[in-house]
Write a protein that holds these residues in place. Structure first.
Motif, PDB file in Angstrom:
ATOM      1  N   ILE A 198      37.995  29.192  35.637  1.00 26.64           N
ATOM      2  CA  ILE A 198      39.439  29.381  35.457  1.00 26.64           C
ATOM      3  C   ILE A 198      39.798  29.354  33.969  1.00 26.64           C
ATOM      4  O   ILE A 198      40.642  30.136  33.511  1.00 26.64           O
ATOM      5  CB  ILE A 198      40.222  28.319  36.240  1.00 26.64           C
ATOM      6  N   LYS A 199      39.176  28.474  33.196  1.00 24.85           N
ATOM      7  CA  LYS A 199      39.429  28.436  31.758  1.00 24.85           C
ATOM      8  C   LYS A 199      38.976  29.743  31.094  1.00 24.85           C
ATOM      9  O   LYS A 199      39.643  30.262  30.187  1.00 24.85           O
ATOM     10  CB  LYS A 199      38.721  27.247  31.123  1.00 24.85           C
ATOM     11  N   TYR A 200      37.848  30.254  31.549  1.00 23.96           N
ATOM     12  CA  TYR A 200      37.346  31.532  31.011  1.00 23.96           C
ATOM     13  C   TYR A 200      38.340  32.656  31.310  1.00 23.96           C
ATOM     14  O   TYR A 200      38.673  33.466  30.439  1.00 23.96           O
ATOM     15  CB  TYR A 200      35.990  31.839  31.633  1.00 23.96           C
ATOM     16  N   ILE A 201      38.817  32.703  32.545  1.00 18.07           N
ATOM     17  CA  ILE A 201      39.766  33.732  32.952  1.00 18.07           C
ATOM     18  C   ILE A 201      41.059  33.645  32.147  1.00 18.07           C
ATOM     19  O   ILE A 201      41.584  34.654  31.663  1.00 18.07           O
ATOM     20  CB  ILE A 201      40.055  33.622  34.465  1.00 18.07           C
ATOM     21  N   LYS A 202      41.576  32.430  31.980  1.00 22.23           N
ATOM     22  CA  LYS A 202      42.830  32.259  31.247  1.00 22.23           C
ATOM     23  C   LYS A 202      42.678  32.678  29.788  1.00 22.23           C
ATOM     24  O   LYS A 202      43.545  33.349  29.216  1.00 22.23           O
ATOM     25  CB  LYS A 202      43.296  30.813  31.323  1.00 22.23           C
ATOM     26  N   GLY A 203      41.544  32.311  29.175  1.00 22.50           N
ATOM     27  CA  GLY A 203      41.334  32.641  27.778  1.00 22.50           C
ATOM     28  C   GLY A 203      41.097  34.112  27.524  1.00 22.50           C
ATOM     29  O   GLY A 203      41.504  34.646  26.488  1.00 22.50           O
ATOM     30  N   ARG A 204      40.473  34.800  28.474  1.00 22.34           N
ATOM     31  CA  ARG A 204      40.106  36.200  28.233  1.00 22.34           C
ATOM     32  C   ARG A 204      41.079  37.200  28.834  1.00 22.34           C
ATOM     33  O   ARG A 204      41.328  38.250  28.255  1.00 22.34           O
ATOM     34  CB  ARG A 204      38.707  36.460  28.793  1.00 22.34           C
ATOM     35  N   TYR A 205      41.629  36.892  30.010  1.00 26.71           N
ATOM     36  CA  TYR A 205      42.491  37.853  30.703  1.00 26.71           C
ATOM     37  C   TYR A 205      43.911  37.350  30.924  1.00 26.71           C
ATOM     38  O   TYR A 205      44.747  38.103  31.421  1.00 26.71           O
ATOM     39  CB  TYR A 205      41.865  38.244  32.045  1.00 26.71           C
ATOM     40  N   GLY A 206      44.159  36.086  30.613  1.00 25.28           N
ATOM     41  CA  GLY A 206      45.505  35.561  30.742  1.00 25.28           C
ATOM     42  C   GLY A 206      45.817  34.982  32.098  1.00 25.28           C
ATOM     43  O   GLY A 206      46.585  34.042  32.212  1.00 25.28           O
ATOM     44  N   SER A 207      45.214  35.531  33.143  1.00 25.99           N
ATOM     45  CA  SER A 207      45.514  35.072  34.500  1.00 25.99           C
ATOM     46  C   SER A 207      44.480  35.642  35.470  1.00 25.99           C
ATOM     47  O   SER A 207      43.795  36.625  35.162  1.00 25.99           O
ATOM     48  CB  SER A 207      46.907  35.531  34.928  1.00 25.99           C
ATOM     49  N   PRO A 208      44.356  35.042  36.663  1.00 21.75           N
ATOM     50  CA  PRO A 208      43.455  35.584  37.667  1.00 21.75           C
ATOM     51  C   PRO A 208      43.790  37.017  38.071  1.00 21.75           C
ATOM     52  O   PRO A 208      42.897  37.826  38.321  1.00 21.75           O
ATOM     53  CB  PRO A 208      43.626  34.625  38.853  1.00 21.75           C
ATOM     54  N   CYS A 209      45.094  37.360  38.119  1.00 18.63           N
ATOM     55  CA  CYS A 209      45.461  38.731  38.485  1.00 18.63           C
ATOM     56  C   CYS A 209      45.039  39.714  37.398  1.00 18.63           C
ATOM     57  O   CYS A 209      44.676  40.857  37.684  1.00 18.63           O
ATOM     58  CB  CYS A 209      46.972  38.823  38.743  1.00 18.63           C
ATOM     59  N   GLY A 210      45.077  39.284  36.141  1.00 20.69           N
ATOM     60  CA  GLY A 210      44.589  40.124  35.058  1.00 20.69           C
ATOM     61  C   GLY A 210      43.086  40.336  35.166  1.00 20.69           C
ATOM     62  O   GLY A 210      42.586  41.442  34.953  1.00 20.69           O
ATOM     63  N   ALA A 211      42.342  39.280  35.485  1.00 24.18           N
ATOM     64  CA  ALA A 211      40.891  39.394  35.654  1.00 24.18           C
ATOM     65  C   ALA A 211      40.545  40.287  36.840  1.00 24.18           C
ATOM     66  O   ALA A 211      39.596  41.085  36.791  1.00 24.18           O
ATOM     67  CB  ALA A 211      40.281  38.012  35.839  1.00 24.18           C
ATOM     68  N   LEU A 212      41.331  40.162  37.921  1.00 25.97           N
ATOM     69  CA  LEU A 212      41.084  40.988  39.100  1.00 25.97           C
ATOM     70  C   LEU A 212      41.329  42.457  38.797  1.00 25.97           C
ATOM     71  O   LEU A 212      40.587  43.338  39.250  1.00 25.97           O
ATOM     72  CB  LEU A 212      41.976  40.533  40.254  1.00 25.97           C
ATOM     73  N   ALA A 213      42.365  42.740  38.019  1.00 27.46           N
ATOM     74  CA  ALA A 213      42.657  44.117  37.646  1.00 27.46           C
ATOM     75  C   ALA A 213      41.509  44.711  36.832  1.00 27.46           C
ATOM     76  O   ALA A 213      41.102  45.852  37.042  1.00 27.46           O
ATOM     77  CB  ALA A 213      43.956  44.176  36.844  1.00 27.46           C
ATOM     78  N   HIS A 214      40.968  43.928  35.905  1.00 28.06           N
ATOM     79  CA  HIS A 214      39.827  44.386  35.111  1.00 28.06           C
ATOM     80  C   HIS A 214      38.617  44.635  35.997  1.00 28.06           C
ATOM     81  O   HIS A 214      37.901  45.628  35.859  1.00 28.06           O
ATOM     82  CB  HIS A 214      39.493  43.350  34.041  1.00 28.06           C
ATOM     83  N   SER A 215      38.378  43.721  36.927  1.00 25.34           N
ATOM     84  CA  SER A 215      37.247  43.860  37.841  1.00 25.34           C
ATOM     85  C   SER A 215      37.378  45.097  38.711  1.00 25.34           C
ATOM     86  O   SER A 215      36.397  45.783  38.994  1.00 25.34           O
ATOM     87  CB  SER A 215      37.138  42.609  38.721  1.00 25.34           C
ATOM     88  N   ASP A 216      38.605  45.394  39.141  1.00 26.73           N
ATOM     89  CA  ASP A 216      38.829  46.583  39.952  1.00 26.73           C
ATOM     90  C   ASP A 216      38.486  47.852  39.176  1.00 26.73           C
ATOM     91  O   ASP A 216      37.982  48.822  39.745  1.00 26.73           O
ATOM     92  CB  ASP A 216      40.302  46.646  40.398  1.00 26.73           C
ATOM     93  N   LYS A 217      38.764  47.847  37.889  1.00 25.55           N
ATOM     94  CA  LYS A 217      38.529  49.022  37.059  1.00 25.55           C
ATOM     95  C   LYS A 217      37.074  49.137  36.634  1.00 25.55           C
ATOM     96  O   LYS A 217      36.483  50.200  36.719  1.00 25.55           O
ATOM     97  CB  LYS A 217      39.434  48.958  35.827  1.00 25.55           C
ATOM     98  N   LYS A 218      36.503  48.034  36.156  1.00 23.57           N
ATOM     99  CA  LYS A 218      35.176  48.060  35.545  1.00 23.57           C
ATOM    100  C   LYS A 218      34.041  47.638  36.481  1.00 23.57           C
ATOM    101  O   LYS A 218      32.892  47.961  36.230  1.00 23.57           O
ATOM    102  CB  LYS A 218      35.162  47.166  34.300  1.00 23.57           C
ATOM    103  N   GLY A 219      34.386  46.869  37.512  1.00 21.88           N
ATOM    104  CA  GLY A 219      33.341  46.365  38.395  1.00 21.88           C
ATOM    105  C   GLY A 219      32.784  45.022  37.923  1.00 21.88           C
ATOM    106  O   GLY A 219      31.846  44.489  38.505  1.00 21.88           O
ATOM    107  N   TRP A 220      33.357  44.454  36.860  1.00 20.72           N
ATOM    108  CA  TRP A 220      32.985  43.144  36.350  1.00 20.72           C
ATOM    109  C   TRP A 220      34.165  42.573  35.577  1.00 20.72           C
ATOM    110  O   TRP A 220      35.132  43.260  35.340  1.00 20.72           O
ATOM    111  CB  TRP A 220      31.760  43.250  35.416  1.00 20.72           C
ATOM    112  N   TYR A 221      34.074  41.283  35.240  1.00 19.74           N
ATOM    113  CA  TYR A 221      35.166  40.695  34.464  1.00 19.74           C
ATOM    114  C   TYR A 221      34.607  39.710  33.456  1.00 19.74           C
ATOM    115  O   TYR A 221      33.459  39.329  33.529  1.00 19.74           O
ATOM    116  CB  TYR A 221      36.169  40.000  35.390  1.00 19.74           C
TER     117      TYR A 221
END
Length: 221
Positions: A198-221
Motif C-alpha cells: 500500500i505504501k508503494y502504491i501511494k508513493g508511485r500512483y497516488g491511490s489503489p485506483c491509480g495503480a489499477l488503471a496503470h495495470s489495466d493499461k500496461k499489465g503491471w504496476y
C-alpha cells in the motif's frame, strides 16, 4: 426496356440534348462518357459507407457505450509514463449500481470496479482495508480497486511467486526482498506485505485506483 422508359425521356437525356443544342455550330463537342449500370456503383457506395463508419469511430470512439467494463485507454503526461502517472490528481470516482465508475485522465477514460464489500474480520483483506484508512486512502472505492488489483496479481496469496519474473507475495514485489523494509518476516507475513504494497502504491500512483488503471493499461504496476 419498360414502357415508362420508352415514353418518358429521363432528366439526364434532357440535359444531354440541351448541351448538344448549345454546342451546335461551335468547335466544341460534348465528351462521350461510358454508360454505367446501377450495380457498377455498389462497390463505391460500400467503400464510402465503411469509410464513414471508421471515421466516426476514430473521431469519437466513446459515442456509444463502452464495449467492456474493463476497457481502459489513457495516456500519461509524464516524460516517463511507465514510472509516474499522477492519477491521484486527475481521477474522479462516482457510485454505480454494485460498484464504482472510475474516470481518469484528460481523455475521458473509464472502467468499472465491482464493490468489494466489507471483508471478514481477521483476514488479510480486513487488515488492508484498515491500513488504507491509516494512510488516508480510505473509502469503499479505493479498497475495491485494491481488491481487484491484488486478486489479479496474486489472488491475495502471501506465498504467490511469479515463475518468470520472481515477483513475490500479495503485492507481487519485485524483488520480494524490497518488502523487508516493513519487517523481516516479509516472506510469510501477509500484513508486512500489505503495508509495503500500500505504501508503494501511494508513493508511485497516488491511490489503489491509480495503480489499477496503470495495470489495466500496461499489465503491471
Amino acid at each position: 426496356m419498360g414502357r415508362h422508359e420508352a415514353e418518358h425521356i429521363s432528366v439526364a437525356n434532357r440535359i444531354t440534348v440541351k448541351i448538344d443544342e448549345k454546342l451546335a455550330g461551335t468547335r466544341f463537342t460534348r465528351p462521350r462518357l461510358p454508360k454505367l449500370k446501377k450495380h457498377a456503383f455498389r462497390p463505391l457506395w460500400g467503400f464510402l459507407f465503411s469509410t464513414s463508419l471508421l471515421l466516426v469511430s476514430v473521431v469519437d470512439p466513446y459515442s456509444g457505450t463502452i464495449a467492456s467494463a474493463d476497457t481502459l485507454v489513457f495516456s500519461g503526461e509524464s516524460e516517463l509514463p511507465e514510472e509516474t502517472y499522477g492519477f491521484a490528481q486527475t481521477q474522479t470516482i462516482s457510485y454505480a449500481r454494485g460498484g464504482f465508475n472510475i474516470v481518469t485522465g484528460s481523455e475521458v477514460t473509464a472502467m468499472f470496479v465491482a464493490d468489494a464489500g466489507v471483508p471478514q474480520a481477521g483476514t488479510a483483506k480486513a487488515y488492508a482495508r484498515d491500513f488504507l484508512t491509516q494512510v488516508e486512502l480510505g473509502g469503499s472505492e479505493q479498497y475495491s480497486c485494491l481488491v481487484k488489483l491484488w486478486e489479479r496479481e496474486s489472488n491475495w496469496r502471501y506465498n504467490a511467486k511469479n515463475k518468470s519474473s520472481g515477483a513475490y507475495g500479495i503485492p507481487q514485489s519485485l524483488p520480494g526482498t524490497k518488502m523487508a523494509s516493513e519487517g523481516a518476516d516479509w516472506l510469510t507475513n501477509p500484513e508486512t506485505q500489505i503495508r509495503w504494497g500500500i505504501k508503494y502504491i501511494k508513493g508511485r500512483y497516488g491511490s489503489p485506483c491509480g495503480a489499477l488503471a496503470h495495470s489495466d493499461k500496461k499489465g503491471w504496476y
